[in-house]
Design a protein around this motif. Structure first.
Motif, PDB file in Angstrom:
ATOM      1  N   PRO A   1       4.436   7.978 -12.030  1.00 17.53           N
ATOM      2  CA  PRO A   1       3.041   8.378 -11.893  1.00 17.53           C
ATOM      3  C   PRO A   1       2.204   7.241 -11.312  1.00 17.53           C
ATOM      4  O   PRO A   1       2.552   6.077 -11.427  1.00 17.53           O
ATOM      5  CB  PRO A   1       2.621   8.676 -13.332  1.00 17.53           C
ATOM      6  CG  PRO A   1       3.523   7.831 -14.165  1.00 17.53           C
ATOM      7  CD  PRO A   1       4.831   7.749 -13.436  1.00 17.53           C
ATOM      8  N   LYS A   2       1.096   7.609 -10.714  1.00 18.03           N
ATOM      9  CA  LYS A   2       0.276   6.631 -10.018  1.00 18.03           C
ATOM     10  C   LYS A   2      -0.521   5.788 -11.002  1.00 18.03           C
ATOM     11  O   LYS A   2      -1.147   6.295 -11.921  1.00 18.03           O
ATOM     12  CB  LYS A   2      -0.670   7.338  -9.047  1.00 18.03           C
ATOM     13  CG  LYS A   2       0.050   7.982  -7.869  1.00 18.03           C
ATOM     14  CD  LYS A   2      -0.926   8.596  -6.890  1.00 18.03           C
ATOM     15  CE  LYS A   2      -0.185   9.187  -5.688  1.00 18.03           C
ATOM     16  NZ  LYS A   2      -1.107   9.791  -4.719  1.00 18.03           N
ATOM     17  N   ARG A   3      -0.477   4.466 -10.754  1.00 18.67           N
ATOM     18  CA  ARG A   3      -1.276   3.548 -11.566  1.00 18.67           C
ATOM     19  C   ARG A   3      -2.573   3.160 -10.867  1.00 18.67           C
ATOM     20  O   ARG A   3      -3.544   2.806 -11.512  1.00 18.67           O
ATOM     21  CB  ARG A   3      -0.476   2.272 -11.849  1.00 18.67           C
ATOM     22  CG  ARG A   3       0.675   2.421 -12.808  1.00 18.67           C
ATOM     23  CD  ARG A   3       1.345   1.075 -13.054  1.00 18.67           C
ATOM     24  NE  ARG A   3       2.056   0.603 -11.877  1.00 18.67           N
ATOM     25  CZ  ARG A   3       2.449  -0.649 -11.690  1.00 18.67           C
ATOM     26  NH1 ARG A   3       2.155  -1.571 -12.588  1.00 18.67           N
ATOM     27  NH2 ARG A   3       3.112  -1.001 -10.601  1.00 18.67           N
ATOM     28  N   PHE A   4      -2.554   3.212  -9.533  1.00 12.69           N
ATOM     29  CA  PHE A   4      -3.670   2.664  -8.766  1.00 12.69           C
ATOM     30  C   PHE A   4      -4.265   3.709  -7.811  1.00 12.69           C
ATOM     31  O   PHE A   4      -3.540   4.520  -7.230  1.00 12.69           O
ATOM     32  CB  PHE A   4      -3.208   1.465  -7.935  1.00 12.69           C
ATOM     33  CG  PHE A   4      -2.572   0.367  -8.736  1.00 12.69           C
ATOM     34  CD1 PHE A   4      -3.344  -0.467  -9.523  1.00 12.69           C
ATOM     35  CD2 PHE A   4      -1.199   0.178  -8.713  1.00 12.69           C
ATOM     36  CE1 PHE A   4      -2.759  -1.484 -10.264  1.00 12.69           C
ATOM     37  CE2 PHE A   4      -0.607  -0.836  -9.443  1.00 12.69           C
ATOM     38  CZ  PHE A   4      -1.389  -1.665 -10.229  1.00 12.69           C
TER      39      PHE A   4
ATOM     40  N   ALA B   1       0.831  -1.212   0.000  1.00 13.76           N
ATOM     41  CA  ALA B   1       0.000   0.000   0.000  1.00 13.76           C
ATOM     42  C   ALA B   1       0.862   1.257   0.000  1.00 13.76           C
ATOM     43  O   ALA B   1       0.597   2.211  -0.741  1.00 13.76           O
ATOM     44  CB  ALA B   1      -0.925  -0.013   1.216  1.00 13.76           C
ATOM     45  N   ASN B   2       1.888   1.272   0.835  1.00 15.32           N
ATOM     46  CA  ASN B   2       2.796   2.430   0.871  1.00 15.32           C
ATOM     47  C   ASN B   2       3.494   2.612  -0.466  1.00 15.32           C
ATOM     48  O   ASN B   2       3.713   3.742  -0.922  1.00 15.32           O
ATOM     49  CB  ASN B   2       3.827   2.259   1.984  1.00 15.32           C
ATOM     50  CG  ASN B   2       3.241   2.537   3.358  1.00 15.32           C
ATOM     51  OD1 ASN B   2       2.394   3.419   3.504  1.00 15.32           O
ATOM     52  ND2 ASN B   2       3.669   1.784   4.362  1.00 15.32           N
ATOM     53  N   ALA B   3       3.867   1.501  -1.091  1.00 18.75           N
ATOM     54  CA  ALA B   3       4.520   1.574  -2.397  1.00 18.75           C
ATOM     55  C   ALA B   3       3.581   2.162  -3.443  1.00 18.75           C
ATOM     56  O   ALA B   3       3.982   2.978  -4.271  1.00 18.75           O
ATOM     57  CB  ALA B   3       4.989   0.184  -2.821  1.00 18.75           C
ATOM     58  N   ILE B   4       2.307   1.756  -3.401  1.00 20.91           N
ATOM     59  CA  ILE B   4       1.316   2.278  -4.349  1.00 20.91           C
ATOM     60  C   ILE B   4       1.145   3.783  -4.175  1.00 20.91           C
ATOM     61  O   ILE B   4       1.070   4.540  -5.141  1.00 20.91           O
ATOM     62  CB  ILE B   4      -0.031   1.544  -4.157  1.00 20.91           C
ATOM     63  CG1 ILE B   4       0.072   0.110  -4.662  1.00 20.91           C
ATOM     64  CG2 ILE B   4      -1.164   2.281  -4.856  1.00 20.91           C
ATOM     65  CD1 ILE B   4      -1.142  -0.737  -4.338  1.00 20.91           C
ATOM     66  N   LYS B   5       1.099   4.215  -2.920  1.00 22.19           N
ATOM     67  CA  LYS B   5       0.915   5.642  -2.654  1.00 22.19           C
ATOM     68  C   LYS B   5       2.119   6.466  -3.096  1.00 22.19           C
ATOM     69  O   LYS B   5       1.990   7.638  -3.452  1.00 22.19           O
ATOM     70  CB  LYS B   5       0.656   5.862  -1.163  1.00 22.19           C
ATOM     71  CG  LYS B   5      -0.713   5.374  -0.708  1.00 22.19           C
ATOM     72  CD  LYS B   5      -0.974   5.761   0.736  1.00 22.19           C
ATOM     73  CE  LYS B   5      -2.409   5.465   1.140  1.00 22.19           C
ATOM     74  NZ  LYS B   5      -2.715   5.934   2.500  1.00 22.19           N
TER      75      LYS B   5
END
Length: 658
Positions: free
Chosen positions: A195-198, A187-191
């Motif tokens: 650029p954001k994918r998720f 989750a921290n990696a996603i945030k």
């Protein structure tokens, strides 16, 4: 007020500045030079120092003596610049500022404050008075750190709003399956990903125990009915599986349910470094068809393999192919002294050589461009290098191609195998391993029959030498397995290419089934069979459950994010010459024995005496040179009576044989 201050309005407000209306795009900004960042930091330090001075003046206190204000401010700035240089605070890219950058700023300001205290102490001893008011120095330090830190945050957020989040529609709404430390790291990696994918919606707790709690200020969902209902009720388009406690069966059930209903599924390796957010984010990938094999991981007897490979010279024929190259990669882990990589394909062999050299292993790699059909060239290889173990993976393997070119199948698959096997015995090789195929069982094609003849030659040769020279002989071992996912020319790369091109995906028959395993696990079992074999065995591998090819195609289309038949069509083109609806791993007349490895069995196949087989092989090779294809195929059917051709061109020869 709340409506006016939402994210979209803020973005529009930022974009309304004249600089954005003159064709300027923040996306095109280069990174600021370090001297510019340092200059900005110095200006901030200077402003905070002067601001502190006037603040205390308003309180009727002297932060600095009036007569020393110029020297005091200059000293403060110089000390700050010194520690900026020590901690390299200006070297970071502002738009990518992180916790490390904040720590550097804090360290530089704390060090500056410590120097000011030391400076005050020295002056107190020498001149009986302090230059800086201690409270003022502390407030100045806090003010400097706050402005330095927050201006970086503002720049970072500006880029997030205008650049990274300017296309929110491209972000996929996602739930993370799992609620442990591994899931939190993901989750921290996603945030942190740019650029954001998720767009992260929340977490799923398998045990339904923590649904009243929150993680990272996001909800933890429980599965009431099924996972699909949960995903649809929250308008989730993708699922990231980060729960390592899931069994393979549970994982496959989740994946099947998701892809059947158009939900994308992502996975990633086990997180080992929870702090490396960017590495974690890079490893979040879609499930591939290899991930969906219902197979347990293979456990190798590394001690036994090591004893056969350690400080030995290993020859791999067909080393540039998908199987041969993977055998080379795995043999590298068992400390051979030398690996001979032999193939007639120059470019793939060069690519493999460069890959191996990049591993920086202290193992001698010898590149040999040679044709296994040329006995004299091969003999020179054996004379010069004297290999201890030979893995013979060189072969023609495409069924339709060999139906059109039977002579070439004999020259490579039979003559080539004969040459390598004969030289292995002549030069006292310890172990010879033939990589064969399930198409050699009750063959229906030229390719399958040629591989069966190669098996017969190798097996009969072993029993002859074992009988007449029991003290010193080469152990001839055969390994037989089915299709490998991702190998050169296999259907998985073909389907992938067809899907990328928009279809259609071509299937030869709606009922056709095949056994599959991955290239690495197939080669692992080859090494294991090599170490356990006493010679003369034909080892067959547990290929798992057979896969219906049309189901494989549908699953691959869904994994790619498309709907079968409506977005990507599936077209039935008919069986090719020599192609079976299903493959077998054992001859009808064969027995099979278990081994100490649960995934490896031994097929007990009956073969003639070497004298008979050798004469048949030599006659077959002469016929291949003459070019009479009917006589050639007829001869193959006599050598392999169970060979029943599925090619209409040669089917009449079955009747003549009867």
């Amino acid at each position: 007020m709340k409506r006016l201050l939402n994210n979209n309005n803020i973005k529009e407000f930022i974009k309304s500045f004249p600089i954005f209306n003159l064709g300027f795009s923040i996306k095109n900004l280069n990174y600021l030079p370090r001297w510019v960042v340092l200059f900005l930091d110095v200006i901030i330090v200077l402003i905070s120092c002067v601001s502190t001075y006037f603040l205390f003046q308003g309180l009727k206190l002297n932060y600095l003596p009036n007569e020393e204000i110029g020297y005091g401010v200059l000293f403060w700035v110089v000390v700050n610049v010194f520690f900026f240089w020590i901690y390299r605070t200006y070297s970071g890219i502002i738009r990518h500022s992180s916790f490390i950058d904040a720590l550097k700023l804090f360290s530089s300001q704390f060090s500056t404050f410590a120097v000011i205290l030391l400076f005050n102490f020295v002056f107190l001893l020498l001149d009986k008075k302090k230059v800086f008011l201690t409270t003022g120095a502390f407030i100045n330090t806090v003010l400097s750190f706050s402005i330095l830190f927050f201006y970086r945050i503002i720049v970072k957020q500006l880029f997030d709003y205008v650049y990274y989040e300017s296309n929110p529609n491209r972000q996929i709404s996602v739930l993370i399956y799992g609620s442990d430390a591994n899931a939190i790291s993901v989750a921290n990696a996603i945030k942190s990903e740019k650029p954001k994918r998720f767009e992260l919606i929340g977490f799923i707790d398998k045990n339904n125990q923590n649904f009243t709690k929150r993680l990272l200020n996001l909800p933890i969902f429980r599965i009431k009915k099924n996972i699909l209902a949960l995903l649809k009720s929250n308008n989730v388009k993708a699922l990231i599986i980060a729960d390592n406690s899931l069994t393979k069966e549970e994982q496959l059930n989740i994946i099947d349910e998701c892809i059947e209903n158009g939900i994308k599924v992502f996975t990633l390796p086990v997180v080992s470094d929870w702090e490396d957010k960017f590495e974690i984010a890079r490893n979040i990938k879609k499930f591939e068809i290899q991930d969906l094999l219902e197979r347990k991981p293979i456990v190798l007897d590394t001690t036994s393999i090591l004893s056969n490979m350690n400080q030995k010279t290993i020859l791999v024929t067909g080393a540039a192919g998908s199987i041969g190259s993977e055998i080379v990669r795995q043999v590298l882990n068992f400390n051979p002294i030398k690996i001979l990589i032999l193939d007639q394909a120059e470019t793939p062999l060069n690519s493999l050589s460069l890959e191996i050299l990049g591993l920086n292993k202290e193992i001698e790699i010898v590149n040999i461009i040679a044709d296994i059909r040329n006995y004299e060239v091969l003999e020179n290889v054996f004379q010069v290098h004297n290999p201890n173990v030979v893995f013979h993976a060189a072969a023609y393997k495409h069924v339709p191609m060999m139906e059109e070119n039977p002579s070439q199948a004999i020259f490579t698959n039979v003559l080539g195998t004969k040459n390598v096997a004969d030289l292995s015995y002549k030069y006292l090789v310890d172990r010879f391993v033939l990589v064969s195929t399930d198409k050699a069982v009750n063959p229906s094609s030229i390719m399958g029959a040629s591989k069966r003849i190669a098996e017969m030659y190798v097996q009969s040769k072993h029993f002859k030498h074992q009988k007449y020279n029991p003290e010193k002989f080469t152990k001839f071992i055969t390994t037989r397995f089915g299709n490998v996912l991702g190998s050169n020319g296999s259907i998985v790369p073909l389907f992938t290419k067809q899907i990328e091109e928009g279809g259609p995906v071509t299937i030869t028959h709606p009922e056709i089934i095949r056994y599959f395993m991955t290239i690495p696990e197939a080669c692992q079992l080859v090494l294991e069979a090599c170490s356990m074999g006493d010679g003369g065995e034909i080892y067959i591998f547990d290929m798992g459950k057979p896969v219906k090819i049309i189901d494989l195609a549908k699953k691959m289309i869904r994994l790619a994010g498309f709907v079968p038949y409506s977005e990507i069509d599936i077209k039935i083109i008919g069986l090719r010459p020599g192609e079976k609806l299903y493959e077998e791993l054992l001859n009808n007349s064969a027995q099979n024995l278990t081994t100490h490895h649960e995934k490896i069995l031994v097929a007990i196949e009956v073969c003639d005496e070497f004298k008979v087989v050798n004469q048949q092989v030599e006659d077959l090779i002469e016929m291949a040179k003459e070019g009479d294809l009917d006589q050639l195929v007829f001869k193959m059917k006599k050598i392999v009576p169970e060979y029943k051709s599925l090619n209409s061109v040669y089917q009449s020869l079955d009747l003549n044989l009867d």
